[in-house]
Design a protein around this motif. Structure first.
Motif, PDB file in Angstrom:
ATOM      1  N   ALA A   1      74.578-122.096  15.920  1.00 41.77           N
ATOM      2  CA  ALA A   1      73.562-121.643  14.924  1.00 41.77           C
ATOM      3  C   ALA A   1      74.225-121.784  13.450  1.00 41.77           C
ATOM      4  CB  ALA A   1      73.070-120.628  15.316  1.00 41.77           C
ATOM      5  N   ARG A   2      74.589-122.483  12.641  1.00 49.98           N
ATOM      6  CA  ARG A   2      74.496-122.706  10.979  1.00 49.98           C
ATOM      7  C   ARG A   2      73.670-122.058   9.948  1.00 49.98           C
ATOM      8  NH1 ARG A   2      75.599-127.939   9.697  1.00 49.98           N
ATOM      9  NH2 ARG A   2      77.508-128.109   9.234  1.00 49.98           N
ATOM     10  N   ARG A   3      74.065-121.790   9.040  1.00 51.06           N
ATOM     11  CA  ARG A   3      73.164-121.719   8.056  1.00 51.06           C
ATOM     12  C   ARG A   3      74.017-121.800   6.866  1.00 51.06           C
ATOM     13  NH1 ARG A   3      71.204-115.690   6.897  1.00 51.06           N
ATOM     14  NH2 ARG A   3      71.411-115.136   5.043  1.00 51.06           N
ATOM     15  N   ARG A   4      73.091-122.094   5.470  1.00 53.47           N
ATOM     16  CA  ARG A   4      73.871-122.498   4.309  1.00 53.47           C
ATOM     17  C   ARG A   4      73.368-121.437   3.447  1.00 53.47           C
ATOM     18  NH1 ARG A   4      69.617-124.700   5.705  1.00 53.47           N
ATOM     19  NH2 ARG A   4      67.897-125.419   3.341  1.00 53.47           N
ATOM     20  N   SER A   5      74.472-121.462   2.033  1.00 54.10           N
ATOM     21  CA  SER A   5      74.152-121.152   0.775  1.00 54.10           C
ATOM     22  C   SER A   5      74.866-121.650  -0.340  1.00 54.10           C
ATOM     23  CB  SER A   5      74.545-119.204   0.820  1.00 54.10           C
ATOM     24  OG  SER A   5      73.949-118.404  -0.082  1.00 54.10           O
ATOM     25  N   HIS A   6      74.914-121.227  -1.532  1.00 53.19           N
ATOM     26  CA  HIS A   6      75.583-121.639  -3.148  1.00 53.19           C
ATOM     27  C   HIS A   6      76.745-120.555  -2.125  1.00 53.19           C
ATOM     28  CE1 HIS A   6      76.589-122.517  -6.672  1.00 53.19           C
ATOM     29  NE2 HIS A   6      76.261-123.181  -6.864  1.00 53.19           N
ATOM     30  N   PRO A   7      77.769-121.477  -2.618  1.00 54.33           N
ATOM     31  CA  PRO A   7      79.160-120.822  -3.038  1.00 54.33           C
ATOM     32  C   PRO A   7      79.616-119.695  -3.752  1.00 54.33           C
ATOM     33  CG  PRO A   7      79.465-122.615  -3.958  1.00 54.33           C
ATOM     34  CD  PRO A   7      78.199-122.866  -3.131  1.00 54.33           C
ATOM     35  N   SER A   8      78.063-119.370  -4.749  1.00 55.25           N
ATOM     36  CA  SER A   8      78.266-117.813  -6.381  1.00 55.25           C
ATOM     37  C   SER A   8      77.219-117.054  -5.314  1.00 55.25           C
ATOM     38  CB  SER A   8      78.021-118.532  -7.432  1.00 55.25           C
ATOM     39  OG  SER A   8      76.657-119.623  -7.604  1.00 55.25           O
ATOM     40  N   PHE A   9      75.901-117.845  -4.603  1.00 55.34           N
ATOM     41  CA  PHE A   9      74.723-116.920  -4.094  1.00 55.34           C
ATOM     42  C   PHE A   9      75.704-115.709  -3.543  1.00 55.34           C
ATOM     43  CE2 PHE A   9      71.397-120.194  -3.867  1.00 55.34           C
ATOM     44  CZ  PHE A   9      71.591-120.244  -5.602  1.00 55.34           C
ATOM     45  N   GLN A  10      75.027-114.659  -4.086  1.00 54.47           N
ATOM     46  CA  GLN A  10      75.185-113.382  -3.265  1.00 54.47           C
ATOM     47  C   GLN A  10      73.865-112.677  -2.290  1.00 54.47           C
ATOM     48  OE1 GLN A  10      76.180-110.463  -6.830  1.00 54.47           O
ATOM     49  NE2 GLN A  10      78.450-110.448  -6.197  1.00 54.47           N
ATOM     50  N   VAL A  11      74.182-112.614  -0.905  1.00 57.65           N
ATOM     51  CA  VAL A  11      73.266-112.494  -0.635  1.00 57.65           C
ATOM     52  C   VAL A  11      73.619-111.049   1.125  1.00 57.65           C
ATOM     53  CG1 VAL A  11      71.259-113.492   1.773  1.00 57.65           C
ATOM     54  CG2 VAL A  11      72.892-115.209   0.309  1.00 57.65           C
ATOM     55  N   ASP A  12      72.640-110.071   1.418  1.00 53.81           N
ATOM     56  CA  ASP A  12      72.894-108.755   1.791  1.00 53.81           C
ATOM     57  C   ASP A  12      72.798-108.932   2.641  1.00 53.81           C
ATOM     58  OD1 ASP A  12      69.934-109.329   2.636  1.00 53.81           O
ATOM     59  OD2 ASP A  12      69.378-107.406   1.979  1.00 53.81           O
ATOM     60  N   ASP A  13      72.823-110.017   3.659  1.00 52.65           N
ATOM     61  CA  ASP A  13      72.980-110.011   5.026  1.00 52.65           C
ATOM     62  C   ASP A  13      74.736-111.073   5.488  1.00 52.65           C
ATOM     63  OD1 ASP A  13      72.287-112.218   5.072  1.00 52.65           O
ATOM     64  OD2 ASP A  13      70.540-112.503   6.230  1.00 52.65           O
ATOM     65  N   VAL A  14      75.410-111.253   4.322  1.00 51.66           N
ATOM     66  CA  VAL A  14      76.726-112.268   4.232  1.00 51.66           C
ATOM     67  C   VAL A  14      77.549-111.685   3.859  1.00 51.66           C
ATOM     68  CG1 VAL A  14      77.480-114.405   3.608  1.00 51.66           C
ATOM     69  CG2 VAL A  14      75.378-113.555   3.592  1.00 51.66           C
ATOM     70  N   GLY A  15      79.189-111.962   4.783  1.00 55.27           N
ATOM     71  CA  GLY A  15      79.888-111.496   4.468  1.00 55.27           C
ATOM     72  C   GLY A  15      81.064-112.165   5.047  1.00 55.27           C
ATOM     73  N   PHE A  16      82.092-111.640   5.087  1.00 56.24           N
ATOM     74  CA  PHE A  16      82.567-113.024   5.543  1.00 56.24           C
ATOM     75  C   PHE A  16      84.416-112.283   6.846  1.00 56.24           C
ATOM     76  CE2 PHE A  16      84.414-110.668   2.155  1.00 56.24           C
ATOM     77  CZ  PHE A  16      85.931-110.835   1.940  1.00 56.24           C
ATOM     78  N   ARG A  17      85.705-112.616   7.509  1.00 60.16           N
ATOM     79  CA  ARG A  17      86.373-111.748   8.447  1.00 60.16           C
ATOM     80  C   ARG A  17      87.308-113.026   7.416  1.00 60.16           C
ATOM     81  NH1 ARG A  17      85.210-110.669  13.400  1.00 60.16           N
ATOM     82  NH2 ARG A  17      83.129-110.743  12.968  1.00 60.16           N
ATOM     83  N   VAL A  18      88.879-112.667   7.724  1.00 59.28           N
ATOM     84  CA  VAL A  18      89.842-113.745   7.054  1.00 59.28           C
ATOM     85  C   VAL A  18      90.389-114.339   8.583  1.00 59.28           C
ATOM     86  CG1 VAL A  18      90.409-112.742   5.138  1.00 59.28           C
ATOM     87  CG2 VAL A  18      90.952-111.805   7.583  1.00 59.28           C
ATOM     88  N   ALA A  19      91.191-115.426   8.177  1.00 60.91           N
ATOM     89  CA  ALA A  19      92.226-116.458   9.941  1.00 60.91           C
ATOM     90  C   ALA A  19      93.527-115.982   8.643  1.00 60.91           C
ATOM     91  CB  ALA A  19      91.447-117.966   9.360  1.00 60.91           C
TER      92      ALA A  19
END
Length: 222
Positions: free
Chosen positions: A201-219
């Motif tokens: 599954a894929r979703r998209r967002s603008h690189p400047s947007f902040q969304v309350d269910d979006v985070g990240f992990r590092v590689a």
């Protein structure tokens, strides 16, 4: 051991092929990946605050929660700051919202979309790497809130929260012909229905947007 130190453990991900698909164009393609390293957990609020000296949401870091409300650009800046802190060469060069990726650098970075899916699947071929309630926080079991990282079962390669809890930013553009600079999100979040929590599954967002269910992990490249 500090909580943030516990939660930035890196895991070795083996080389291998992964097949991606695009719903709009009905196109599929296979990527052959080299070995790399991926964080076992999403970046937590504590780690984000320690590395950047700042916060994205709330008045203070909260026990073991993944940092959310962080934009793609903020995630990129975190990766560079984390690299400097580790004595590694930053991967990214920023000029406003233009970001250049130095693939020869040894620092922290966002996973590519192909790396993310390969790591999520951990050798499996179905939509999930385990029973959904056992591996993921989503609308049916989350109580409509984010949960501390590592509370569900990991996949076979020791990676937690690859599905559910918070979406992960990836490096890649989503579909530049249609969505311009929008970046890829993967994994599903605490408010999503079960059908959004799939390895593909894929979703998209603008690189400047902040969304309350979006985070990240590092590689990190091997």
């Amino acid at each position: 051991m500090a909580l943030s130190a516990k939660h930035h453990r890196m895991t070795d991900v083996p080389a291998g092929p992964v097949t991606l698909s695009d719903r709009r164009t009905q196109r599929g393609w296979t990527v052959d990946l080299a070995p790399f390293r991926l964080a076992a957990f999403p970046v937590t609020e504590e780690l984000y605050a320690e590395v950047t000296g700042g916060r994205t949401t709330g008045p203070a870091p909260r026990g073991g929660l993944p940092v959310t409300g962080v934009s793609w650009l903020e995630a990129i800046r975190f990766c560079n700051a984390f690299s400097v802190r580790a004595g590694a060469t930053p991967v990214y060069t920023l000029d406003g919202e233009d970001v250049t990726y130095d693939r020869s650098a040894d620092g922290y970075r966002l996973p590519t979309e192909a790396e993310w899916e390969h790591a999520c699947r951990a050798g499996t071929t179905g939509p999930h790497y385990g029973t959904l309630d056992a591996i993921a926080w989503y609308r049916d079991n989350s109580g409509e809130r984010v949960h501390p990282v590592g509370g569900k079962q990991p996949n076979a390669w020791g990676l937690y929260d690859m599905l559910g809890n918070a979406w992960d930013w990836c490096w890649d553009l989503y579909d530049p012909q249609v969505y311009g600079s929008y970046r890829v999100l993967r994994g599903g979040g605490w408010f999503d229905e079960h059908w959004s929590l799939r390895a593909s599954a894929r979703r998209r967002s603008h690189p400047s947007f902040q969304v309350d269910d979006v985070g990240f992990r590092v590689a990190r490249s091997a």
